[in-house]
Design a protein around this motif. Structure first.
Motif, PDB file in Angstrom:
ATOM      1  N   ILE A   3       0.847  -1.193   0.000  1.00  0.00           N
ATOM      2  CA  ILE A   3       0.000   0.000   0.000  1.00  0.00           C
ATOM      3  C   ILE A   3       0.877   1.236   0.000  1.00  0.00           C
ATOM      4  O   ILE A   3       1.894   1.289   0.699  1.00  0.00           O
ATOM      5  N   ASN A   4       0.526   2.205  -0.810  1.00  0.00           N
ATOM      6  CA  ASN A   4       1.167   3.519  -0.825  1.00  0.00           C
ATOM      7  C   ASN A   4       0.107   4.589  -0.631  1.00  0.00           C
ATOM      8  O   ASN A   4      -1.024   4.463  -1.136  1.00  0.00           O
ATOM      9  N   TYR A   5       0.480   5.655   0.082  1.00  0.00           N
ATOM     10  CA  TYR A   5      -0.448   6.775   0.238  1.00  0.00           C
ATOM     11  C   TYR A   5       0.314   8.081   0.086  1.00  0.00           C
ATOM     12  O   TYR A   5       1.346   8.291   0.740  1.00  0.00           O
ATOM     13  N   THR A   6      -0.178   8.943  -0.791  1.00  0.00           N
ATOM     14  CA  THR A   6       0.450  10.237  -1.055  1.00  0.00           C
ATOM     15  C   THR A   6      -0.393  11.344  -0.453  1.00  0.00           C
ATOM     16  O   THR A   6      -1.598  11.449  -0.719  1.00  0.00           O
ATOM     17  N   MET A   7       0.267  12.171   0.374  1.00  0.00           N
ATOM     18  CA  MET A   7      -0.382  13.312   1.013  1.00  0.00           C
ATOM     19  C   MET A   7       0.426  14.553   0.687  1.00  0.00           C
ATOM     20  O   MET A   7       1.511  14.761   1.246  1.00  0.00           O
ATOM     21  N   GLY A   8      -0.043  15.340  -0.257  1.00  0.00           N
ATOM     22  CA  GLY A   8       0.717  16.514  -0.673  1.00  0.00           C
ATOM     23  C   GLY A   8       2.031  16.094  -1.296  1.00  0.00           C
ATOM     24  O   GLY A   8       2.069  15.343  -2.279  1.00  0.00           O
ATOM     25  N   ASN A   9       3.138  16.524  -0.706  1.00  0.00           N
ATOM     26  CA  ASN A   9       4.463  16.208  -1.241  1.00  0.00           C
ATOM     27  C   ASN A   9       5.060  14.928  -0.668  1.00  0.00           C
ATOM     28  O   ASN A   9       6.150  14.515  -1.070  1.00  0.00           O
ATOM     29  N   ALA A  10       4.360  14.310   0.281  1.00  0.00           N
ATOM     30  CA  ALA A  10       4.897  13.133   0.950  1.00  0.00           C
ATOM     31  C   ALA A  10       4.180  11.863   0.494  1.00  0.00           C
ATOM     32  O   ALA A  10       2.961  11.849   0.319  1.00  0.00           O
ATOM     33  N   THR A  11       4.971  10.791   0.310  1.00  0.00           N
ATOM     34  CA  THR A  11       4.431   9.471  -0.004  1.00  0.00           C
ATOM     35  C   THR A  11       5.013   8.465   0.982  1.00  0.00           C
ATOM     36  O   THR A  11       6.233   8.430   1.193  1.00  0.00           O
TER      37      THR A  11
END
Length: 382
Positions: free
Chosen positions: A237-245
């Motif tokens: 699982i990957n999750y991207t929040m703004g500039n962060a992954t």
């Protein structure tokens, strides 16, 4: 004369594509850098190496509109070593990929040839090595193929369209052996779901007698382990929040009757003994932060617990791997990157080369249970 013939052939391809309102694209990556390894069989190692964050390659891909939403497609992709100009993937002309097929926006895509398996297509993108970091960040011996140690020959592959963020696919690789249908064949399936910044993926692979024959699904030129059977499954699982992954991946690799690995020169079989099975459970946490559109920093930690069932007894060595990477874009196509990878081996001793640390991409295993590799490189895409 050979050079002229190649140029004329490529020119004809592009001209023919233009007349038929089709597309043929020439593309590639050149990745070259300097590697330092603190311990290779007890010695320091300084070398230039090609294709670590991404394999150096050039390729042709194209499509022809057949009408009714159907297209004929193809890809021919060559791997090479920048240092000496040699062909990669065991000297194959189009060793990275070579396939042709049909694509339909409603029903999906069917392709035939030498292709990536479902672990690479779906699961690998949730790992650091299969996404943004490459070779040095692969799990020990790339046991789960998330770094694409092998491609698959003789395949029929299906990839579905994406429905509400969900996509799946599968492939079958023929053994191409008369009277030996199951001798070096491969089957794999995978799926993914995306929603906003969320990505969830899973895959399964089974190969019988991998690398055991020259022309089978996994030929002798493609190998991570030589064994009677190879099974891989996992999810991530990957999750991207703004500039962060941030990401997490788990993979399980099970090898029956393994005899060797192509990565290190030392034997994985105990002296005077044998191995009935070798298993790897890989747990990875990774993260990446895009400080500016031109600069990112990424990190990875992997814990691998192995189970070595040998005639001399069962042991559980473990491997801890840490990777750091910084990448700076000079332009849209050219970047500099720096990487550092560290591995430490602990737990039970097997009495084989599996007890020595080995960072994938190093020239060979360390003489101790620890190894460090540092890389400075330039990459150009075209």
């Amino acid at each position: 004369m050979k050079k002229q013939a190649i140029c004329m052939t490529l020119s004809c391809l592009f001209v023919a594509g233009a007349h038929a309102q089709n597309s043929v694209t020439l593309y590639g990556v050149i990745d070259e850098g300097f590697d330092y390894t603190n311990n290779v069989n007890g010695k320091k190692d300084y070398e230039l190496q090609s294709g670590y964050a991404q394999g150096s390659r050039w390729g042709l891909k194209g499509a022809e509109d057949l009408g009714g939403g159907v297209k004929a497609i193809f890809t021919l992709e060559n791997g090479f070593n920048v240092n000496n100009g040699r062909l990669g993937q065991g000297g194959l002309e189009f060793g990275r990929q070579a396939f042709v097929g049909l694509s339909d926006a409603t029903y999906g895509t069917v392709t035939l040839g030498r292709q990536y398996d479902s672990v690479v297509d779906f699961l690998a993108q949730t790992t650091a090595n299969g996404n943004w970091a490459g070779y040095l960040f692969a799990h020990p011996y790339d046991n789960d193929n998330t770094d694409n140690s092998f491609r698959v020959n003789n395949t029929v592959k299906y990839t579905s369209p994406t429905w509400a963020g969900f996509q799946f696919g599968g492939m079958y690789g023929f053994s191409n052996v008369a009277g030996g249908f199951a001798n070096n064949r491969l089957m794999s399936v995978g799926a993914q779901y995306t929603y906003g910044g969320l990505l969830i993926a899973a895959a399964y692979l089974n190969s019988d007698n991998p690398s055991g024959t020259a022309n089978g699904a996994i030929p002798t030129t493609d190998q991570n382990f030589l064994a009677q059977r190879l099974r891989i499954f996992g999810a991530g699982i990957n999750y991207t929040m703004g500039n962060a992954t941030v990401g997490f991946a788990y993979t399980n690799t099970n090898l029956s009757d393994p005899t060797s690995t192509t990565y290190i020169s030392g034997s994985i079989v105990p002296v005077g003994g044998s191995i009935s099975s070798l298993k790897f459970n890989n747990f990875e946490i990774n993260g990446k932060y895009q400080f500016t559109p031109a600069f990112f920093v990424g990190a990875q930690y992997v814990y691998t617990r192995a189970t070595d069932n040998a005639s001399t007894g069962t042991s559980h060595p473990n491997y801890q791997s840490v990777g750091l990477m910084a990448d700076y874009l000079l332009s849209k196509r050219t970047d500099f990157y720096a990487q550092a990878a560290f591995q430490s081996v602990g737990g039970d001793k097997t009495g084989t080369a599996l007890d020595q640390a080995y960072v994938p991409g190093a020239a060979d295993a360390s003489s101790t249970s620890k190894q460090v590799v540092v890389r400075l490189a330039i990459r150009h895409k075209f």
